[in-house]
Design a protein around this motif. Structure first.
Motif, PDB file in Angstrom:
ATOM      1  N   TYR A   1      36.029 -35.289  54.916  1.00 36.71           N
ATOM      2  CA  TYR A   1      37.038 -34.830  53.961  1.00 36.71           C
ATOM      3  C   TYR A   1      38.277 -34.394  54.738  1.00 36.71           C
ATOM      4  CZ  TYR A   1      33.595 -34.907  50.220  1.00 36.71           C
ATOM      5  OH  TYR A   1      32.664 -35.301  49.298  1.00 36.71           O
ATOM      6  N   GLU A   2      39.441 -34.819  54.259  1.00 41.02           N
ATOM      7  CA  GLU A   2      40.693 -34.492  54.913  1.00 41.02           C
ATOM      8  C   GLU A   2      41.410 -33.380  54.148  1.00 41.02           C
ATOM      9  OE1 GLU A   2      43.642 -37.491  56.781  1.00 41.02           O
ATOM     10  OE2 GLU A   2      44.465 -37.006  54.778  1.00 41.02           O
ATOM     11  N   THR A   3      41.914 -32.394  54.897  1.00 38.85           N
ATOM     12  CA  THR A   3      42.609 -31.251  54.322  1.00 38.85           C
ATOM     13  C   THR A   3      43.889 -30.995  55.101  1.00 38.85           C
ATOM     14  OG1 THR A   3      40.433 -30.271  53.882  1.00 38.85           O
ATOM     15  CG2 THR A   3      42.355 -28.848  53.588  1.00 38.85           C
ATOM     16  N   GLU A   4      44.968 -30.701  54.388  1.00 37.96           N
ATOM     17  CA  GLU A   4      46.199 -30.314  55.070  1.00 37.96           C
ATOM     18  C   GLU A   4      45.975 -28.995  55.802  1.00 37.96           C
ATOM     19  OE1 GLU A   4      48.980 -32.178  55.355  1.00 37.96           O
ATOM     20  OE2 GLU A   4      47.670 -33.651  54.404  1.00 37.96           O
TER      21      GLU A   4
ATOM     22  N   GLN B   1      48.819 -31.963  62.074  1.00 36.94           N
ATOM     23  CA  GLN B   1      47.683 -32.880  61.984  1.00 36.94           C
ATOM     24  C   GLN B   1      46.675 -32.355  60.971  1.00 36.94           C
ATOM     25  OE1 GLN B   1      47.369 -35.767  63.480  1.00 36.94           O
ATOM     26  NE2 GLN B   1      45.289 -36.238  62.843  1.00 36.94           N
ATOM     27  N   PRO B   2      46.286 -33.150  59.959  1.00 34.76           N
ATOM     28  CA  PRO B   2      45.307 -32.680  58.968  1.00 34.76           C
ATOM     29  C   PRO B   2      43.960 -32.372  59.614  1.00 34.76           C
ATOM     30  CG  PRO B   2      46.415 -34.674  58.215  1.00 34.76           C
ATOM     31  CD  PRO B   2      46.764 -34.513  59.664  1.00 34.76           C
ATOM     32  N   PHE B   3      43.212 -31.509  58.966  1.00 33.71           N
ATOM     33  CA  PHE B   3      41.853 -31.213  59.394  1.00 33.71           C
ATOM     34  C   PHE B   3      40.891 -32.218  58.766  1.00 33.71           C
ATOM     35  CE2 PHE B   3      43.489 -27.195  60.776  1.00 33.71           C
ATOM     36  CZ  PHE B   3      42.575 -26.731  61.720  1.00 33.71           C
ATOM     37  N   LEU B   4      39.856 -32.544  59.507  1.00 34.71           N
ATOM     38  CA  LEU B   4      38.714 -33.267  58.953  1.00 34.71           C
ATOM     39  C   LEU B   4      37.542 -32.303  58.893  1.00 34.71           C
ATOM     40  CD1 LEU B   4      38.698 -36.818  60.615  1.00 34.71           C
ATOM     41  CD2 LEU B   4      39.645 -36.113  58.417  1.00 34.71           C
TER      42      LEU B   4
ATOM     43  N   LYS C   1      38.561 -37.159  50.021  1.00 32.09           N
ATOM     44  CA  LYS C   1      37.350 -37.756  50.578  1.00 32.09           C
ATOM     45  C   LYS C   1      37.711 -39.094  51.220  1.00 32.09           C
ATOM     46  CE  LYS C   1      32.705 -39.319  49.201  1.00 32.09           C
ATOM     47  NZ  LYS C   1      31.763 -39.405  48.052  1.00 32.09           N
ATOM     48  N   LEU C   2      37.315 -39.272  52.475  1.00 34.42           N
ATOM     49  CA  LEU C   2      37.682 -40.462  53.212  1.00 34.42           C
ATOM     50  C   LEU C   2      36.598 -41.533  53.101  1.00 34.42           C
ATOM     51  CD1 LEU C   2      39.176 -38.930  56.487  1.00 34.42           C
ATOM     52  CD2 LEU C   2      40.337 -39.463  54.338  1.00 34.42           C
TER      53      LEU C   2
END
Length: 393
Positions: free
Chosen positions: A265-268, A279-282, A389-390
């Motif tokens: 999951y990617e989050t700002e 850089q976004p968090f995973l 969600k990636l």
């Protein structure tokens, strides 16, 4: 209609064709392939010593959706008291034999024959059959056993030598199911004891419809461990996916079997450092089965973080960029509050990037303090961050 099974063919007839009392077939054997096919068909063996193998599909069928389990307050107090110790998969055969030898009111003899014991011990060795065992002062005083296929647990029998011992084992089984995404307990036939624990009869047609939708490829096929840990992995520096994959491998090597993994999951990024490092968090959530205590899990987690490049600065304020972060979210249903470790994670219910991955793999797990499921906590979460969600790469 009662069918005689072909010894060379492991299939079963349509369970809807069973006799009114539930008998559908006779004969065959108790080899693992036939037993597994039976459970996936809504059929189970039940017969007495000296009889041929009898196969049944009852109507109605006793089931308990895991999400519906609501133990009485008196039972909750017994569980919290710590009077009993519950272990998992440490003495399967002894539990099964105790289920067969314990005297029960109105029961003459036992259906747990030597042939049944041999068959289900084989299923246990194959990782399909499991036991939950209740100990008092080091002595086995209760427990239950059954099979796990897909996201169902097929309960077979339970026993107790001390009041509440089997009920405590049942509670631990439900907690395990919730932590591992299992959603249904098949209790087979009606008893007052199962009814008191929340099981209810449903029409066989409804039962079969739900059973046939079961994802068999989700079977947790291995020896189950005594403890289950929910961990959240995250990071936003370097090749985060590669680092997190390495972290999962290291956690499995040092803690135990990683039985469930969420998607990425990617989050700002949060906080003042967002401008410094956009850089976004995973993030991803995993469930690890382990025999280690929570303190040892934490020690290994911190060491793995350090080996993967995480440098913790006790002087730092707020959130910072990092290549890897591993947080303990749940450890069984333990509630811990000390300077080095707080369980459950004290802010997990305020973080959407924690709840979304958890909701993917253990939606029905109940927070031991808030008494709400992960899905309920997600619905009530005040965090408005956008979580993406990636796709699998």
């Amino acid at each position: 209609m009662i069918y005689r099974l072909d010894p060379e063919y492991v299939g079963f007839p349509n369970p809807e064709e069973a006799e009114p009392e539930g008998l559908i077939a006779i004969g065959g054997d108790l080899k693992p392939k036939r037993l597994l096919e039976a459970y996936c068909s809504g059929i189970f063996p039940w017969y007495n010593e000296g009889e041929p193998i009898l196969w049944w599909s009852l109507d109605p069928r006793m089931v308990l959706p895991v999400a519906d389990f609501q133990p009485r307050k008196s039972l909750q107090r017994v569980v919290r008291s710590g009077k009993f110790e519950v272990r998992i998969d440490t003495c399967f055969e002894e539990v099964m034999r105790s289920c067969g030898s314990t005297v029960r009111e109105g029961q003459d003899g036992t259906w747990v024959t030597e042939e049944m014991v041999e068959a289900y011990v084989q299923l246990h060795k194959m990782g399909f059959a499991h036991s939950f065992e209740t100990f008092l002062d080091g002595e086995l005083v209760g427990g239950l056993y059954g099979e796990s296929i897909g996201d169902w647990f097929f309960g077979e029998s339970m026993f107790h030598l001390v009041s509440d011992a089997s009920k405590v084992a049942f509670c631990r089984m439900i907690d395990f199911c919730r932590m591992h995404g299992l959603r249904m307990v098949d209790a087979q036939q009606e008893t007052k004891h199962l009814f008191s624990l929340g099981a209810r009869p449903i029409p066989r047609s409804d039962y079969l419809q739900q059973l046939y939708a079961m994802p068999q490829d989700r079977t947790l096929r291995y020896y189950w461990r005594n403890n289950s840990v929910a961990l959240l992995l995250g990071g936003n520096q370097g090749n985060v996916r590669l680092i997190m994959d390495l972290a999962v491998e290291m956690l499995e090597d040092e803690l135990g079997y990683v039985c469930l993994e969420s998607s990425f999951y990617e989050t700002e990024p949060w906080g003042d450092f967002a401008e410094e490092n956009p850089q976004p968090f995973l993030n991803k959530a995993i469930i690890v089965d382990t025999d280690l205590p929570a303190s040892e899990v934490l020690r290994h987690v911190l060491e793995i973080e350090a080996r993967l490049g995480r440098s913790r600065n006790p002087e730092a304020q707020g959130y910072t960029s990092r290549p890897i972060d591993i947080d303990l979210i749940f450890y069984n249903t333990q509630v811990v509050s000390d300077p080095s470790l707080t369980l459950p994670h004290p802010r997990m219910h305020l973080r959407r990037f924690v709840l979304e991955p958890l909701a993917e793999i253990i939606p029905g797990y109940v927070h031991p303090q808030f008494k709400k499921t992960v899905v309920q906590l997600l619905a009530e979460c005040p965090d408005t961050s956008v979580i993406r969600k990636l796709a699998e790469s």
